[in-house]
Design an enzyme around this catalytic site. Sequence first.
Site, PDB file in Angstrom:
ATOM      1  N   SER A  71     -40.591 -12.768 -52.408  1.00  0.00           N
ATOM      2  CA  SER A  71     -41.745 -12.762 -53.309  1.00  0.00           C
ATOM      3  C   SER A  71     -42.600 -14.005 -53.131  1.00  0.00           C
ATOM      4  O   SER A  71     -42.127 -15.056 -52.693  1.00  0.00           O
ATOM      5  CB  SER A  71     -41.273 -12.695 -54.759  1.00  0.00           C
ATOM      6  OG  SER A  71     -40.457 -11.582 -54.965  1.00  0.00           O
TER       7      SER A  71
HETATM    8  N1  SAH Z   1     -35.043 -11.911 -54.697  1.00  0.00           N
HETATM    9  C1  SAH Z   1     -35.425 -11.664 -53.339  1.00  0.00           C
HETATM   10  C2  SAH Z   1     -36.386 -10.505 -53.241  1.00  0.00           C
HETATM   11  C3  SAH Z   1     -35.966  -9.543 -52.197  1.00  0.00           C
HETATM   12  S1  SAH Z   1     -36.787  -7.995 -52.169  1.00  0.00           S
HETATM   13  C4  SAH Z   1     -35.920 -12.898 -52.627  1.00  0.00           C
HETATM   14  O1  SAH Z   1     -36.114 -13.938 -53.277  1.00  0.00           O
HETATM   15  O2  SAH Z   1     -36.067 -12.869 -51.410  1.00  0.00           O
HETATM   16  C5  SAH Z   1     -35.711  -6.995 -53.154  1.00  0.00           C
HETATM   17  C6  SAH Z   1     -34.330  -6.750 -52.634  1.00  0.00           C
HETATM   18  O3  SAH Z   1     -33.707  -5.810 -53.503  1.00  0.00           O
HETATM   19  C7  SAH Z   1     -34.226  -6.153 -51.237  1.00  0.00           C
HETATM   20  O4  SAH Z   1     -33.482  -7.013 -50.428  1.00  0.00           O
HETATM   21  C8  SAH Z   1     -33.530  -4.815 -51.457  1.00  0.00           C
HETATM   22  O5  SAH Z   1     -32.626  -4.474 -50.410  1.00  0.00           O
HETATM   23  C9  SAH Z   1     -32.775  -5.072 -52.750  1.00  0.00           C
HETATM   24  N2  SAH Z   1     -32.387  -3.888 -53.524  1.00  0.00           N
HETATM   25  C10 SAH Z   1     -33.079  -2.741 -53.735  1.00  0.00           C
HETATM   26  N3  SAH Z   1     -32.379  -1.904 -54.531  1.00  0.00           N
HETATM   27  C11 SAH Z   1     -31.210  -2.552 -54.842  1.00  0.00           C
HETATM   28  C12 SAH Z   1     -30.059  -2.216 -55.624  1.00  0.00           C
HETATM   29  N4  SAH Z   1     -29.943  -1.046 -56.271  1.00  0.00           N
HETATM   30  N5  SAH Z   1     -29.062  -3.119 -55.717  1.00  0.00           N
HETATM   31  C13 SAH Z   1     -29.139  -4.306 -55.071  1.00  0.00           C
HETATM   32  N6  SAH Z   1     -30.183  -4.668 -54.312  1.00  0.00           N
HETATM   33  C14 SAH Z   1     -31.217  -3.813 -54.201  1.00  0.00           C
END
Ligand code: SAH
Length: 231
Positions: A71
């Site tokens: 993000s």
């Molecule tokens: N907090 C992260 C944002 C990553 S984008 C950062 O700082 O980089 C969101 C992430 O959520 C992705 O890596 C995706 O694989 C994960 N995601 C999506 N659905 C999910 C679920 N049900 N459980 C765990 N992770 C999930």
Amino acid sequence: MTKNYNTEDLNNRLAEREWMIQTQLVSRDITDEAVIKSMLIVPRHKYVMEDKQAYAYYDTALDIEAGQTISQPYIVALMAQALELKSSDKVMEIGTGSGYSAAILSRMAEYIYTIERLDVLAQIAKRRFQDQGYENIEVYVGDGTLGWAEKAPFDAILVTAGGPLIPDSLIHQLAVGGRLVIPVGDKGVQKLMRVKKTATSELSEENLGTVRFVPLIGTKGWRESIMLEGL
Ligand code: SAH
């Protein structure tokens, strides 16, 4: 309680982080000192792929491995501020991704339980936490929409992927007085919602603004096949 940090990491590109904090966070509405300190400490450039490192302190989200995104710094700060963390708090994060937001939260709270559905991302994030000496983060590979019942209740829960609704499992795992921050909406655009559990069966909800996150995929999120629709 002040969390430790590595002096070499702090000095590495420190001026760019100071610039990021002034021009992207303080100039908007980030006032929480703990958030600002954490954004100063954590080396964001170590949470992106090598070819993106030059842009790590820009006012933008960036692509990471497995088609996901880290993000925009402001959104990470906004979410961390919205969680109203105390240094004694136990926090769950859904969507470890690059590990950056978990690292930010780990400098502000007691312990972070973070869940990622894609093993490749979880392994990369784990290595980053080890490299930086962040010992109060545990990574679990699985479906975060179900939460992490064994570790509940949580003082704060952060979801960093956008789902169609607020999973009831996460509400159940929130402590009384706890805060849940989650993007809710359709696949393209969501409302960043904050839910507070004010009493055992009493919730208050606020809309903190419009955001764009990658989809939350799981039992209480979108179906995996959603990724193929529209191709
Ligand atoms: N907090 C992260 C944002 C990553 S984008 C950062 O700082 O980089 C969101 C992430 O959520 C992705 O890596 C995706 O694989 C994960 N995601 C999506 N659905 C999910 C679920 N049900 N459980 C765990 N992770 C999930």
